[in-house]
Design a protein around this motif. Sequence first.
Motif: not given
Length: 103
Positions: A7, A13, A21, A24-25, A40, A43, A45, A48-49, A51-52
């Motif tokens: 990411y 972004d 994403i 999510i953050i 992040c 990071w 993916i 991130i998943d 964290l989700l």
Amino acid sequence: MAKPDKYVGINNDVNGGMTTIGKIIRDAWVFGLIPEDETCEGWMIQGIDSLLHKVNAEWDKYGCLVSHLPEDLRGRHQRIHNEWIEKAKAAGWSGEVETGDED
């Protein structure tokens, strides 16, 4: 074109961080799952998943509604999300991507 496996970070972004994403953050910051200075960046993916899933577990406690958050979390949510909306607007984001199909 292949998707990147890392990411770029919420500060880098697209749409001023107004992405899935990015949300999510921001929500992870609200719930204290990661510090607010954690972007992040770099990071995988899978991270991130993970964290989700943690963010979703927190939202489930409150029926997925901001109005059900305790006062301290509701205030943190408002502060964080309002700050990022302003940053995104300053970067040219208008929200039309999210609402463009509602006509």
